[in-house]
Motif scaffolding. Structure first.
Motif, mmCIF file in Angstrom:
data_model
loop_
_atom_site.group_PDB
_atom_site.id
_atom_site.type_symbol
_atom_site.label_atom_id
_atom_site.label_comp_id
_atom_site.label_asym_id
_atom_site.label_seq_id
_atom_site.Cartn_x
_atom_site.Cartn_y
_atom_site.Cartn_z
ATOM 1 N N ILE A 418 67.450 45.483 66.792
ATOM 2 C CA ILE A 418 67.850 44.446 67.759
ATOM 3 C C ILE A 418 67.713 45.035 69.150
ATOM 4 C CG2 ILE A 418 69.719 42.948 68.539
ATOM 5 C CD1 ILE A 418 70.901 43.093 65.739
ATOM 6 N N GLU A 419 66.989 44.338 70.018
ATOM 7 C CA GLU A 419 66.787 44.766 71.404
ATOM 8 C C GLU A 419 67.440 43.741 72.323
ATOM 9 O OE1 GLU A 419 63.152 45.495 74.622
ATOM 10 O OE2 GLU A 419 62.711 45.023 72.515
ATOM 11 N N ALA A 420 68.319 44.176 73.216
ATOM 12 C CA ALA A 420 69.040 43.287 74.143
ATOM 13 C C ALA A 420 68.624 43.599 75.555
ATOM 14 C CB ALA A 420 70.546 43.459 73.979
ATOM 15 N N THR A 421 68.108 42.589 76.275
ATOM 16 C CA THR A 421 67.629 42.762 77.641
ATOM 17 C C THR A 421 68.157 41.631 78.504
ATOM 18 O OG1 THR A 421 65.603 43.705 76.757
ATOM 19 C CG2 THR A 421 65.587 43.110 79.082
ATOM 20 N N GLY A 422 68.500 41.910 79.781
ATOM 21 C CA GLY A 422 68.960 40.887 80.716
ATOM 22 C C GLY A 422 67.971 40.675 81.841
ATOM 23 N N TYR A 423 67.697 39.425 82.220
ATOM 24 C CA TYR A 423 66.747 39.116 83.285
ATOM 25 C C TYR A 423 67.394 38.414 84.468
ATOM 26 C CZ TYR A 423 63.188 40.300 79.849
ATOM 27 O OH TYR A 423 62.427 40.963 78.929
ATOM 28 N N GLY A 424 68.689 38.094 84.381
ATOM 29 C CA GLY A 424 69.387 37.423 85.478
ATOM 30 C C GLY A 424 68.809 36.056 85.760
ATOM 31 N N GLU A 425 68.608 35.770 87.027
ATOM 32 C CA GLU A 425 68.101 34.460 87.454
ATOM 33 C C GLU A 425 66.612 34.479 87.712
ATOM 34 O OE1 GLU A 425 68.794 34.441 92.162
ATOM 35 O OE2 GLU A 425 70.663 34.599 91.021
ATOM 36 N N THR A 426 65.913 35.547 87.238
ATOM 37 C CA THR A 426 64.493 35.729 87.597
ATOM 38 C C THR A 426 63.542 34.872 86.779
ATOM 39 O OG1 THR A 426 64.302 37.584 86.059
ATOM 40 C CG2 THR A 426 64.948 38.118 88.315
ATOM 41 N N GLN A 427 63.961 34.336 85.628
ATOM 42 C CA GLN A 427 63.042 33.572 84.767
ATOM 43 C C GLN A 427 63.656 32.211 84.388
ATOM 44 O OE1 GLN A 427 61.871 35.926 81.380
ATOM 45 N NE2 GLN A 427 61.078 37.640 82.634
ATOM 46 N N PRO A 428 63.827 31.320 85.375
ATOM 47 C CA PRO A 428 64.406 29.993 85.069
ATOM 48 C C PRO A 428 63.407 29.131 84.297
ATOM 49 C CG PRO A 428 63.681 30.086 87.348
ATOM 50 C CD PRO A 428 63.502 31.468 86.823
ATOM 51 N N ILE A 429 63.955 28.258 83.432
ATOM 52 C CA ILE A 429 63.085 27.320 82.689
ATOM 53 C C ILE A 429 63.286 25.877 83.181
ATOM 54 C CG2 ILE A 429 63.015 28.776 80.638
ATOM 55 C CD1 ILE A 429 65.187 26.960 79.442
ATOM 56 N N ALA A 430 64.213 25.711 84.145
ATOM 57 C CA ALA A 430 64.486 24.384 84.736
ATOM 58 C C ALA A 430 64.956 24.593 86.155
ATOM 59 C CB ALA A 430 65.542 23.639 83.913
ATOM 60 N N THR A 431 65.079 23.504 86.888
ATOM 61 C CA THR A 431 65.512 23.595 88.274
ATOM 62 C C THR A 431 66.982 23.956 88.333
ATOM 63 O OG1 THR A 431 65.722 22.433 90.376
ATOM 64 C CG2 THR A 431 65.983 21.104 88.360
ATOM 65 N N ASN A 432 67.315 24.746 89.343
ATOM 66 C CA ASN A 432 68.705 25.146 89.561
ATOM 67 C C ASN A 432 69.407 24.207 90.560
ATOM 68 O OD1 ASN A 432 69.166 27.511 87.925
ATOM 69 N ND2 ASN A 432 67.667 28.571 89.236
ATOM 70 N N LYS A 433 68.731 23.086 90.928
ATOM 71 C CA LYS A 433 69.320 22.170 91.909
ATOM 72 C C LYS A 433 70.228 21.132 91.267
ATOM 73 C CE LYS A 433 65.489 22.648 95.159
ATOM 74 N NZ LYS A 433 64.423 21.954 95.918
ATOM 75 N N THR A 434 70.095 21.004 89.920
ATOM 76 C CA THR A 434 70.938 20.038 89.226
ATOM 77 C C THR A 434 71.789 20.767 88.221
ATOM 78 O OG1 THR A 434 69.322 19.650 87.484
ATOM 79 C CG2 THR A 434 69.118 18.289 89.464
ATOM 80 N N ALA A 435 72.881 20.144 87.844
ATOM 81 C CA ALA A 435 73.791 20.740 86.864
ATOM 82 C C ALA A 435 73.105 20.878 85.527
ATOM 83 C CB ALA A 435 75.059 19.898 86.741
ATOM 84 N N ALA A 436 72.300 19.882 85.153
ATOM 85 C CA ALA A 436 71.612 19.932 83.865
ATOM 86 C C ALA A 436 70.597 21.074 83.850
ATOM 87 C CB ALA A 436 70.930 18.603 83.598
ATOM 88 N N GLY A 437 69.903 21.264 84.963
ATOM 89 C CA GLY A 437 68.914 22.347 85.037
ATOM 90 C C GLY A 437 69.579 23.722 84.962
ATOM 91 N N ARG A 438 70.674 23.828 85.694
ATOM 92 C CA ARG A 438 71.372 25.136 85.656
ATOM 93 C C ARG A 438 71.914 25.432 84.263
ATOM 94 N NH1 ARG A 438 72.848 23.157 90.747
ATOM 95 N NH2 ARG A 438 74.842 22.309 89.969
ATOM 96 N N GLN A 439 72.337 24.357 83.532
ATOM 97 C CA GLN A 439 72.816 24.540 82.162
ATOM 98 C C GLN A 439 71.722 25.119 81.277
ATOM 99 O OE1 GLN A 439 75.877 24.109 80.886
ATOM 100 N NE2 GLN A 439 75.186 24.669 78.798
ATOM 101 N N LYS A 440 70.510 24.607 81.448
ATOM 102 C CA LYS A 440 69.399 25.123 80.653
ATOM 103 C C LYS A 440 69.058 26.586 80.996
ATOM 104 C CE LYS A 440 67.154 20.676 79.808
ATOM 105 N NZ LYS A 440 65.903 19.898 79.985
ATOM 106 N N ASN A 441 69.221 26.906 82.294
ATOM 107 C CA ASN A 441 68.872 28.275 82.706
ATOM 108 C C ASN A 441 69.888 29.317 82.199
ATOM 109 O OD1 ASN A 441 66.534 27.474 83.979
ATOM 110 N ND2 ASN A 441 67.558 27.153 85.960
ATOM 111 N N ARG A 442 71.127 28.863 81.911
ATOM 112 C CA ARG A 442 72.128 29.798 81.373
ATOM 113 C C ARG A 442 71.945 29.860 79.863
ATOM 114 N NH1 ARG A 442 75.293 26.703 84.993
ATOM 115 N NH2 ARG A 442 76.210 25.543 83.246
ATOM 116 N N ARG A 443 71.183 30.868 79.392
ATOM 117 C CA ARG A 443 70.783 30.909 78.001
ATOM 118 C C ARG A 443 70.553 32.350 77.534
ATOM 119 N NH1 ARG A 443 66.559 30.582 81.279
ATOM 120 N NH2 ARG A 443 64.551 31.539 80.665
#
Length: 449
Positions: A418-443
């Protein structure tokens, strides 16, 4: 005769000078075995002697008077020994020479000559001769004590004849205005005895051939005059008392002893080599011996008696066997991927924390069981939105990925897979301007392989 005598002197000097040069050269250079130079010997000596002088020579007869008489003579010399058998000697001789016509001629008649007798004062006789040791009595010894020698050279004699006229007893000085000086050729032989390292007894006889017919002050016939000196004397060696005389050293015996010593040394060296070779052969047999046939010599084998065909290490011991059960890695199926996607969709964390909510335990338990059963590998990648500081987000993403890994390990999963790595906010998959987008980015993303 003058020309013949000059040629003879030239030849003598030609022979003597190279010998002297050779001797001087050899004294400075160490030669193996036979002669290592004269520095270890005494080479200089002086001699004094006394004996009888006579105007006669065995090889040339008498002079111009029918009878010769013996008279007292004396002499001295300085000698330099160049080699074992060769020396250079400077001689001085003095005394009187006498003779008369009192002996009958060959036909029995008395000689009828103007002079009745003569007496010549040999004021001095100086010569330089080469002396050669031709034989030794005790040749089996390193140091001789009896020598036979011969000598020859050239020099100059100064003398004054006095003549007595027949019937008048009147004495006439043949050369009243001075001394006659003539070239001489001394040829002699002698016998020498070694009394000690300092003193030798010298017995000798020397004939002196003059380049003139005036030794007796009278000319009769065509032969040149001559005189002889038989003597006995002492020779004193010069130099340190601990050094032997070079003339008494026997090079043949020294060489013989040196060869004997070399032969003994070589024999000893040969025996040592044979012993060393025997030990070497025994050591080689010991090193090559391999009773159990495992390829390791008995000398180095720490585990003798291993079974045939068993693989061993450098010490001859069995190689450790791999008891780890072989794990068969299965192929990832669609069902496996679905199970992981279900865990991702249900994974939730406490707000701003890395703590996993209990509602996500069930799907994670199924992922852990999948990893244990099929020995899959899993890569966890934590992500956040852009709310807050970037450094804090990076740390939080790493902590959440690590938190998931620890949960799975706690349920029996292999931590090395098992390999565990953190990328922070550098690789978003949705916009961070909406609550729904930020929810998707927290993963936390799962990659199964």
């Amino acid at each position: 005769m003058k020309r013949t005598f000059s040629l003879w002197v030239t030849c003598m000097l030609t022979l003597t000078v190279p010998l002297a040069t050779t001797a001087q050269t050899s004294t400075g250079a160490a030669q193996p075995g036979l002669f290592k130079g004269s520095r270890d010997f005494k080479t200089w000596s002086i001699g004094v002697n006394g004996g009888l002088l006579g105007p006669v020579a065995p090889t040339g007869g008498g002079n111009d008077f029918t009878k010769w008489k013996a008279s007292a003579g004396y002499g001295a010399y300085v000698k330099w020994q160049l080699l074992h058998a060769l020396g250079i000697r400077a001689d001085y001789i003095g005394g009187k020479l006498r003779g008369d016509n009192s002996k009958e001629l060959g036909n029995g008649a008395m000689p009828n000559r103007a002079y009745e007798s003569f007496e010549t004062k040999l004021k001095w006789s100086a010569s330089l001769s080469a002396v050669v040791n031709v034989a030794t009595i005790n040749w089996l010894y390193k140091q001789n004590f009896v020598q036979i020698y011969v000598s020859a050279g050239a020099g100059l004699a100064g003398y004054n004849p006095m003549l007595e006229t027949a019937g008048s007893n009147t004495k006439i000085d043949y050369k009243a205005d001075g001394t006659i000086k003539e070239l001489i050729i001394p040829v002699g032989a002698g016998l020498k005895f070694k009394l000690s390292e300092l003193v030798n007894l010298d017995l000798g006889y020397t004939m002196h051939f003059l380049d003139g017919d005036n030794l007796d002050g009278y000319y009769y016939g065509n032969s040149q005059d001559k005189y002889s000196y038989g003597y006995a004397g002492l020779e004193f060696s010069l130099g340190p008392s601990h050094k032997p005389q070079l003339a008494w050293n026997n090079p043949a015996k020294v060489m013989y002893d040196d060869l004997v010593a070399q032969k003994a040394a070589l024999q000893q060296e040969l025996e040592s080599s044979r012993s060393a070779n025997a030990r070497l052969s025994a050591d080689m047999d010991k090193l090559l011996k391999d009773n159990d046939g495992d390829g390791v010599s008995d000398f180095f084998d720490k585990c003798p008696g291993t079974a045939q065909g068993v693989k061993v290490d450098g010490a001859g011991c069995d190689l450790p066997k791999d008891t780890t059960p072989k794990v068969v890695v299965q192929q990832v199926t669609d069902e496996d991927r679905r199970l992981v996607r279900d865990a991702i969709e249900n994974l939730e964390f406490e707000t701003g924390k890395a703590s996993i909510k209990p509602s996500s335990y069930g799907p994670l338990d199924r992922v852990a069981e999948l990893l244990k059963t099929k020995n899959f590998s899993l890569k966890l990648a934590g992500h956040t939105d852009n709310v807050g500081a970037a450094a804090s987000n990076m740390r939080l993403s790493k902590e959440r990925a690590e938190s998931v890994k620890q949960y799975l390990v706690g349920r029996g999963a292999n931590p090395s897979r098992i390999e565990a790595t953190g990328y922070g906010e550098t690789q978003p998959i949705a916009t961070n301007k909406t609550a729904a987008g930020r929810q998707k980015n927290r993963r936390v993303e799962f990659t199964l392989y």
